[in-house]
Design a protein around this motif. Sequence first.
Motif, PDB file in Angstrom:
ATOM      1  N   ARG A 143       0.826  -1.212   0.000  1.00 54.58           N
ATOM      2  CA  ARG A 143       0.000   0.000   0.000  1.00 54.58           C
ATOM      3  C   ARG A 143       0.855   1.255   0.000  1.00 54.58           C
ATOM      4  NH1 ARG A 143      -4.975  -1.100   4.270  1.00 54.58           N
ATOM      5  NH2 ARG A 143      -5.981  -2.783   3.089  1.00 54.58           N
ATOM      6  N   ALA A 144       2.048   1.142   0.563  1.00 55.82           N
ATOM      7  CA  ALA A 144       2.915   2.307   0.659  1.00 55.82           C
ATOM      8  C   ALA A 144       3.795   2.483  -0.571  1.00 55.82           C
ATOM      9  CB  ALA A 144       3.785   2.201   1.912  1.00 55.82           C
ATOM     10  N   LEU A 145       3.728   1.527  -1.491  1.00 56.59           N
ATOM     11  CA  LEU A 145       4.606   1.572  -2.652  1.00 56.59           C
ATOM     12  C   LEU A 145       3.840   2.014  -3.887  1.00 56.59           C
ATOM     13  CD1 LEU A 145       6.652  -1.699  -2.103  1.00 56.59           C
ATOM     14  CD2 LEU A 145       7.379   0.644  -1.672  1.00 56.59           C
ATOM     15  N   LYS A 146       4.288   3.106  -4.474  1.00 61.60           N
ATOM     16  CA  LYS A 146       3.698   3.614  -5.705  1.00 61.60           C
ATOM     17  C   LYS A 146       4.823   4.211  -6.523  1.00 61.60           C
ATOM     18  CE  LYS A 146       0.115   6.732  -7.401  1.00 61.60           C
ATOM     19  NZ  LYS A 146      -0.851   7.773  -7.066  1.00 61.60           N
ATOM     20  N   PRO A 147       5.146   3.659  -7.684  1.00 59.72           N
ATOM     21  CA  PRO A 147       4.458   2.563  -8.381  1.00 59.72           C
ATOM     22  C   PRO A 147       4.723   1.193  -7.766  1.00 59.72           C
ATOM     23  CG  PRO A 147       6.399   3.225  -9.588  1.00 59.72           C
ATOM     24  CD  PRO A 147       6.286   4.194  -8.447  1.00 59.72           C
ATOM     25  N   LEU A 148       4.012   0.188  -8.311  1.00 55.70           N
ATOM     26  CA  LEU A 148       4.178  -1.181  -7.838  1.00 55.70           C
ATOM     27  C   LEU A 148       5.538  -1.715  -8.267  1.00 55.70           C
ATOM     28  CD1 LEU A 148       0.658  -2.602  -8.757  1.00 55.70           C
ATOM     29  CD2 LEU A 148       1.520  -2.173  -6.459  1.00 55.70           C
ATOM     30  N   PRO A 149       6.230  -2.429  -7.392  1.00 56.15           N
ATOM     31  CA  PRO A 149       7.532  -2.988  -7.766  1.00 56.15           C
ATOM     32  C   PRO A 149       7.371  -4.235  -8.611  1.00 56.15           C
ATOM     33  CG  PRO A 149       6.976  -3.636  -5.536  1.00 56.15           C
ATOM     34  CD  PRO A 149       5.867  -2.714  -5.998  1.00 56.15           C
ATOM     35  N   ALA A 150       8.354  -4.503  -9.457  1.00 53.91           N
ATOM     36  CA  ALA A 150       8.322  -5.688 -10.307  1.00 53.91           C
ATOM     37  C   ALA A 150       8.813  -6.899  -9.515  1.00 53.91           C
ATOM     38  CB  ALA A 150       9.169  -5.471 -11.558  1.00 53.91           C
ATOM     39  N   THR A 151       8.101  -7.199  -8.433  1.00 56.71           N
ATOM     40  CA  THR A 151       8.343  -8.387  -7.628  1.00 56.71           C
ATOM     41  C   THR A 151       7.122  -9.276  -7.740  1.00 56.71           C
ATOM     42  OG1 THR A 151       7.363  -7.406  -5.649  1.00 56.71           O
ATOM     43  CG2 THR A 151       9.719  -7.039  -5.995  1.00 56.71           C
ATOM     44  N   ARG A 152       7.222 -10.469  -7.168  1.00 57.58           N
ATOM     45  CA  ARG A 152       6.080 -11.379  -7.242  1.00 57.58           C
ATOM     46  C   ARG A 152       4.858 -10.775  -6.556  1.00 57.58           C
ATOM     47  NH1 ARG A 152       7.815 -17.373  -6.420  1.00 57.58           N
ATOM     48  NH2 ARG A 152       9.091 -16.610  -8.134  1.00 57.58           N
ATOM     49  N   ALA A 153       5.071 -10.162  -5.379  1.00 56.41           N
ATOM     50  CA  ALA A 153       3.957  -9.550  -4.661  1.00 56.41           C
ATOM     51  C   ALA A 153       3.406  -8.356  -5.434  1.00 56.41           C
ATOM     52  CB  ALA A 153       4.397  -9.120  -3.266  1.00 56.41           C
ATOM     53  N   GLY A 154       4.310  -7.559  -6.015  1.00 50.24           N
ATOM     54  CA  GLY A 154       3.860  -6.391  -6.772  1.00 50.24           C
ATOM     55  C   GLY A 154       3.085  -6.760  -8.011  1.00 50.24           C
ATOM     56  N   MET A 155       3.549  -7.800  -8.714  1.00 51.68           N
ATOM     57  CA  MET A 155       2.862  -8.208  -9.937  1.00 51.68           C
ATOM     58  C   MET A 155       1.541  -8.919  -9.625  1.00 51.68           C
ATOM     59  SD  MET A 155       4.563  -6.986 -12.433  1.00 51.68           S
ATOM     60  CE  MET A 155       4.691  -5.605 -11.282  1.00 51.68           C
ATOM     61  N   ARG A 156       1.472  -9.593  -8.493  1.00 54.78           N
ATOM     62  CA  ARG A 156       0.182 -10.171  -8.098  1.00 54.78           C
ATOM     63  C   ARG A 156      -0.831  -9.053  -7.863  1.00 54.78           C
ATOM     64  NH1 ARG A 156      -0.859 -15.183  -6.144  1.00 54.78           N
ATOM     65  NH2 ARG A 156       1.354 -15.485  -5.628  1.00 54.78           N
ATOM     66  N   ARG A 157      -0.381  -7.993  -7.179  1.00 56.74           N
ATOM     67  CA  ARG A 157      -1.269  -6.851  -6.973  1.00 56.74           C
ATOM     68  C   ARG A 157      -1.659  -6.212  -8.307  1.00 56.74           C
ATOM     69  NH1 ARG A 157      -2.060  -3.456  -2.681  1.00 56.74           N
ATOM     70  NH2 ARG A 157      -1.886  -5.414  -1.513  1.00 56.74           N
ATOM     71  N   MET A 158      -0.702  -6.140  -9.226  1.00 56.47           N
ATOM     72  CA  MET A 158      -1.001  -5.594 -10.555  1.00 56.47           C
ATOM     73  C   MET A 158      -2.100  -6.404 -11.243  1.00 56.47           C
ATOM     74  SD  MET A 158       1.608  -5.233 -13.785  1.00 56.47           S
ATOM     75  CE  MET A 158       1.013  -5.125 -15.478  1.00 56.47           C
ATOM     76  N   LEU A 159      -1.998  -7.725 -11.199  1.00 59.24           N
ATOM     77  CA  LEU A 159      -3.027  -8.570 -11.806  1.00 59.24           C
ATOM     78  C   LEU A 159      -4.375  -8.367 -11.128  1.00 59.24           C
ATOM     79  CD1 LEU A 159      -1.039 -11.906 -12.285  1.00 59.24           C
ATOM     80  CD2 LEU A 159      -1.712 -10.268 -14.062  1.00 59.24           C
ATOM     81  N   GLU A 160      -4.381  -8.227  -9.819  1.00 59.67           N
ATOM     82  CA  GLU A 160      -5.633  -7.999  -9.087  1.00 59.67           C
ATOM     83  C   GLU A 160      -6.263  -6.669  -9.493  1.00 59.67           C
ATOM     84  OE1 GLU A 160      -4.335 -10.516  -5.059  1.00 59.67           O
ATOM     85  OE2 GLU A 160      -4.348  -8.318  -5.049  1.00 59.67           O
ATOM     86  N   ILE A 161      -5.408  -5.661  -9.723  1.00 58.11           N
ATOM     87  CA  ILE A 161      -5.935  -4.362 -10.150  1.00 58.11           C
ATOM     88  C   ILE A 161      -6.447  -4.435 -11.585  1.00 58.11           C
ATOM     89  CG2 ILE A 161      -5.313  -1.964 -10.617  1.00 58.11           C
ATOM     90  CD1 ILE A 161      -3.340  -2.132  -8.281  1.00 58.11           C
TER      91      ILE A 161
END
Length: 435
Positions: free
Chosen positions: A405-423
Amino acid sequence: MARIDLQRRFDWDTFVTRYWNQRPVLYQATGINPFMDTDVFDAALGASRGAMEPPTALEARTDVQFTIDQGQPVQLGPWLPRDTDGSLDGYDSRLADALGTRRYALIISLLHSHGFGLWSRERAFFSDLWRRVGLPLSGGITTLFHGNYEHSPVGVHLDRFTTFLFAIRGRKRMRFWAKRPWSMPVTTLVDYAPYLAKSFTAEVGPGDILYWPASYYHVGESASRDVATSVNVGIPVTGHQARYDVEDLVGPGHSNAPRTRDTVRGRALVPGVLDGDGVLPRELPAALRQAANTLRENSRDARTQAHIRTLWLNRRSAGGLEPPPPPARRRPLKDTDILHGNKSFPILLEKTGTGWCCSANGNALHVSGLRQPVNKLVATLNTARTVSVGELLHPFPSRGDLPLRALKPLPATRAGMRRMLEILLTFRAIQLAGR
């Protein structure tokens, strides 16, 4: 006297060559109307919910107008579509019981922003036009006209839009003048009976498509006392004002400008700026301080260029129909979930500043990191083949449980890309297989 051209077959190439910004034409029973009763009712429900919100609520909208015999009721609630109506037929039946012989008009502007089904089919239909004439400068306007009103409440008028009318239910008549029929210094005219002789008409029924250029004065009329439903799509071709672009760049819609209760639909509300004597205070009110700070931040070259790129990507992915419907509610994705994208309307990815902007269906998110794995993930989704979340995330490193939640933009990590897919799922740019 001018007459309207009649056509039976709709073809974009012929339309652009003969009629686009030139003269009106009526296509009768073409069978290609993109608007469905169920989609129209769903979008009308969404607009009605917004109209019932308190004026200070973020969800409040002023897109809905309702008249009874040319007058506007004080309370809109009893007269707008409800879930319990179930359909346009149910809505009409309820109003018939309440109004008797009185005539009514329900007019909803920005209809496409209230229902994804309607928006997506409309975008697909007009994408073939944009390929030939280009995207509209400030987005098309979709307006619902529903009721048994005698004529449009505004009367005879001229728009800055070239317009398509899609007849859904019932019959209605459009009356046109090739030039302004009156000489008085007014822009609209409700009592236009003295000028009927200089007009020409087109009567439309279900499935018909009527088009007229922005240069024609016009008014909508009822062809009978029965209820009629039509959807107008106005495409701005004249009178584009620079302030529209300025509002895009420095208004609350900016990715770095928070949307607060002090803003409604991109315009700042600044109550109490002047004192009783009409003098500005020594200190700026909070809303003006926020606007000045936003302008200062937006004026930085790198940020401004990134924002302009984001606006353009959103305009492209929205297909000229802005604002798009709001995103759906986010839900977590498991590695075993199977996804697919949309080949016809792919996710757009471009470099903006130090990261990447990903835009789909008129909405954007930002990603940081190396482009190659992010680009491959987006390219895979754009093939529209089914793929598991785990397969998509496999190339990305896992770096612990970072507070995303504190990271903008999303990082190109597994957690960040999972959030990207959810968005992207909330944007409806990708879908879960089987749903």
